[in-house]
Design an enzyme around this catalytic site. Structure first.
Site, mmCIF file in Angstrom:
data_model
loop_
_atom_site.group_PDB
_atom_site.id
_atom_site.type_symbol
_atom_site.label_atom_id
_atom_site.label_comp_id
_atom_site.label_asym_id
_atom_site.label_seq_id
_atom_site.Cartn_x
_atom_site.Cartn_y
_atom_site.Cartn_z
ATOM 1 C CE LYS A 157 -0.314 -0.379 5.386
ATOM 2 N NZ LYS A 157 -1.770 -0.618 5.987
ATOM 3 C CG ASP B 282 11.212 7.139 -3.356
ATOM 4 O OD1 ASP B 282 11.638 8.179 -3.347
ATOM 5 O OD2 ASP B 282 10.465 6.879 -1.962
ATOM 6 C CG ASP C 145 36.195 -5.305 6.667
ATOM 7 O OD1 ASP C 145 35.697 -5.413 5.703
ATOM 8 O OD2 ASP C 145 35.912 -5.654 7.401
ATOM 9 C CG PHE D 151 30.858 -5.097 0.931
ATOM 10 C CD1 PHE D 151 31.044 -6.027 0.563
ATOM 11 C CD2 PHE D 151 29.590 -4.987 1.660
ATOM 12 C CE1 PHE D 151 29.978 -7.543 -0.311
ATOM 13 C CE2 PHE D 151 28.405 -5.687 1.067
ATOM 14 C CZ PHE D 151 28.534 -6.233 -0.062
ATOM 15 C CG HIS E 203 39.262 -8.030 2.686
ATOM 16 N ND1 HIS E 203 38.802 -7.062 3.560
ATOM 17 C CD2 HIS E 203 38.424 -8.854 2.814
ATOM 18 C CE1 HIS E 203 37.647 -7.882 4.779
ATOM 19 N NE2 HIS E 203 37.790 -8.959 3.354
ATOM 20 C CG ASP F 49 40.417 -2.872 1.550
ATOM 21 O OD1 ASP F 49 41.091 -3.557 2.242
ATOM 22 O OD2 ASP F 49 39.463 -2.013 2.605
ATOM 23 C CB CYS G 108 39.630 -2.058 7.885
ATOM 24 S SG CYS G 108 41.302 -2.908 6.467
#
Length: 679
Positions: free
Chosen positions: A168, A177, A359, A416, A480, A482, A661
């Protein structure tokens, strides 16, 4: 598109047929199919607001003269204007024998209406009328097709969940949006008896899209409460539970506004394309199903999730406050304040001692001609920061998306810090104006090893607009990307430099120090509890040298991949002097040697415009200055970059992480529009 739509029309002899015709389409009648036996000729008459053509085109004769009937004779009937009254237009076909005696007559009473389902197919933020390209989607500057956002933010702040999980519209702000779709009609005050309009979607598309409509002021409503009245103003039309529904025909010159809501991002099983159909249904008789006599359709493409590289302008910086990182937090506050940016501190009640915000999440955004907003991608690592992205970030105009691993065995490569994106590049003439995503995986020929989980990789590849690159990062203990690469802005060449960790550059610096008489200078000087090591001692450590030779070979592999996949030259790369060491890690009851930074890993930095927050390396001092810091400054400051060295040794480096990090940055979106990509 309506003007290309042809509807087969049967001519009935000796009777009058009432036909509802949609302006912009054609009625196609096979004249021979409807002709009585022994017919050789025919003639056509019509009122002024009806147009027709005959194929094959007859020879020049008077328009009143009968036309020879051929096996493939076809009559195309058109009307250019909507009718004011039912059956106000007429057309008749008369058939003749070879002596031109009348054999029979078919009569059509025509009523014309205009019907168009419209979207913003030219991507200018306005829903134009009956765009000829609305039923297809094409990439590029000269492309076409409407765009849909996944409604993944939350208009509610408390007891919230992503808006697409609600069936709804509960806030008027939620409508922005969604993508507007218009039903435009013109003609009779009401459709002829039994005719109706139906909107419908396929079962597959129903998993990806939902449609609401704006209730007409003419429609009655009996709800009493204000909230319920608002919800009733935007009734649900189509969803996974409702694949088809009748929609109102308002009469006269009218518009009904619909709001189309995206429910899921493109992924391995979804190419991002959805189609919405509108059909005009004709009654066929009591107890018989209605027959579609006209269908209009529109196509949307779901907006992809887009990452932002270091070269984009920062908006705000995130960092965690823990019981042992006061010194780091103090340095970070000073650095961010000096950079003129906003610092958001995630306090312990939310982080629960987890400091690795890089991360946990990756910031990105989604974009369309009418709306854009940031969207956080939540990693599957789900440690003590797991509630932060949902509880603290998800909100009005701040979206949330995640992917859950099929297996519970989520490994370090799913964090990440192992997900980066390059600045825009051109590779062998192919442009990547939104850059390219970079992840780390196991070596391609490895029989064992760690990889980023498949569901996350599938999601990243499916977005298409930042074609990912997989590097080899499993050689690192944490694993990682990075830990060995970063990108910084530059005023020349491609607009950036790739920074790579380089043991070779580290040994070159230490040998120069030794040759200049500083062999007894020590690293880690002034750090309590740390074993200090001299330059001479490092250079004489054969085991450490062999370990760094291995690390350099791993980085060189990635260097070659990055040069090839990003179109880089050696002058686009800067090697930072960083040494590593190998340690054993237990994996599947085996011990694997993997690498850690020997001293703080300076490539793992925070980039805020031209200001760099770099892990303080605590290198050997020459005349009171850290020689490693001086070397890094000499490499980066000529590019107009300002180097600030931040002490992260105790609270981050010793826990196998660094500045990058422990921080995260939300950045402004690209000016380039993803739908302009040439695919």
């Amino acid at each position: 598109m309506a003007s290309r739509y042809q509807r087969t029309c049967r001519l009935g002899l000796g009777q009058t047929q009432k036909i509802l015709h949609v302006v912009g389409t054609s009625l196609k009648a096979n004249l021979n199919r409807s002709a009585p036996p022994n017919s050789k000729f025919f003639s056509v008459k019509c009122t002024s607001n009806v147009q027709y053509s005959i194929t094959p085109t007859p020879e020049e004769t008077s328009h009143l003269s009968p036309v020879p009937l051929k096996e493939k004779s076809v009559l195309l009937i058109n009307m250019q204007d909507a009718s004011e009254h039912e059956n106000d237009s007429k057309l008749s076909v008369q058939y003749y024998d070879e002596k031109k005696e009348v054999l029979g007559r078919a009569v059509l009473h025509l009523t014309a209406v205009e019907i168009s389902l419209d979207v913003d197919a030219d991507r200018d933020g306005v829903v134009e009328k009956n765009n000829p390209n609305k039923a297809s989607w094409k990439w590029g500057q000269n492309g076409h097709g409407a765009i849909l956002l996944v409604n993944c933010d939350s208009e509610r702040i408390y007891m919230k969940k992503p808006d697409h999980e609600k069936e709804k519209v509960s806030h008027v702000s939620d409508l922005k949006d969604m993508s507007v779709m218009m039903l435009r009609t013109k003609g009779l005050a009401k459709l002829p008896e039994g005719y109706k309009l139906s909107m419908h979607i396929s079962l597959g598309d129903a998993q990806s899209v939902r449609v609401f409509r704006s209730r007409s002021p003419k429609e009655p409503t009996n709800v009493s409460y204000l909230y319920n009245a608002f919800v009733a103003d935007y009734p649900l039309v189509l969803s996974s539970k409702v694949l088809t529904q009748e929609v109102p025909y308002l009469g006269g010159d009218a518009e009904i506004k619909f709001y189309v809501e995206g429910l899921r991002f493109t992924d391995r099983d979804f190419d991002g394309i959805v189609t919405i159909n509108l059909s005009l249904l004709e009654p066929t008789g009591p107890g018989m199903p209605d027959t579609p006599i006209f269908t209009d359709k529109v196509v949307f493409h779901m907006a992809p999730w887009i990452m932002t590289p270091n070269t984009l302008k920062p908006v705000e910086v995130y960092v965690c406050s823990t019981k042992d990182n006061f010194q780091f937090l103090k340095g970070m506050k000073n650095f961010v304040e000096k950079s003129g940016k906003k610092l958001k501190i995630i306090y312990q009640y939310m982080n629960r001692g987890d400091r690795w915000i890089q991360d946990e999440v990756e910031f990105g955004y989604i974009d369309s001609p009418h709306q854009h907003f940031p969207v956080v991608l939540d990693s599957p690592r789900d440690q003590k920061l797991k509630d932060f992205p949902y509880e603290e970030l998800l909100g009005p105009d701040f979206g949330y998306v995640t992917r859950t691993a099929f297996s519970t065995e989520v490994n370090s490569l799913d964090s990440f810090g192992n997900l980066e994106v390059s600045p825009p590049v051109t590779v062998n003439g192919k442009e990547y104006p939104l850059g390219r995503i970079i992840i780390g995986v196991a070596f391609p020929t490895a029989e064992t090893g760690r990889n980023m989980t498949k569901v996350v990789q599938d999601f990243l590849w499916a977005q298409k607009v930042q074609d990912p690159i997989a590097l080899f990062s499993d050689w690192l203990l944490v694993g990682h990307v990075d830990e060995f690469l970063s990108f910084v802005p530059a005023p020349d060449r491609k607009g950036f430099r790739l920074l790579l960790a380089s043991p070779d550059a580290g040994y070159k610096l230490f040998r120069r120090l030794q040759n200049n008489g500083y062999g007894q200078a020590k690293i880690f000087e002034g750090l309590k509890g740390e074993e200090q090591q001299t330059v001479d001692g490092i250079l004489s450590d054969e085991k450490l040298q062999n370990e760094n030779n291995y690390v350099q070979s791993c980085i060189d592999w990635n260097r070659d991949v990055l040069k090839r996949e990003l179109g880089l030259d050696e002058d686009d790369i800067i090697d930072l002097p960083i040494l590593f060491k190998l340690v054993y890690e237990e994996e599947d009851e085996k011990k694997e040697l993997r690498a850690l930074a020997y001293y703080p890993d300076m490539v793992n930095m925070l980039v805020l415009g031209n200001n760099l927050g770099i892990p303080k390396p605590f290198g050997p001092k020459v005349n009171g200055q850290c020689a490693i810091e001086a070397e890094v400054c000499s490499l980066l400051e000529p590019l107009g970059l300002n180097c600030t060295f931040i002490d992260d040794f105790a609270s981050y480096h010793k826990q196998m992480g660094e500045v990058h990090c422990g921080t995260n940055v939300r950045r402004e979106p690209f000016e380039f529009k993803w739908w302009h990509l040439e695919m």
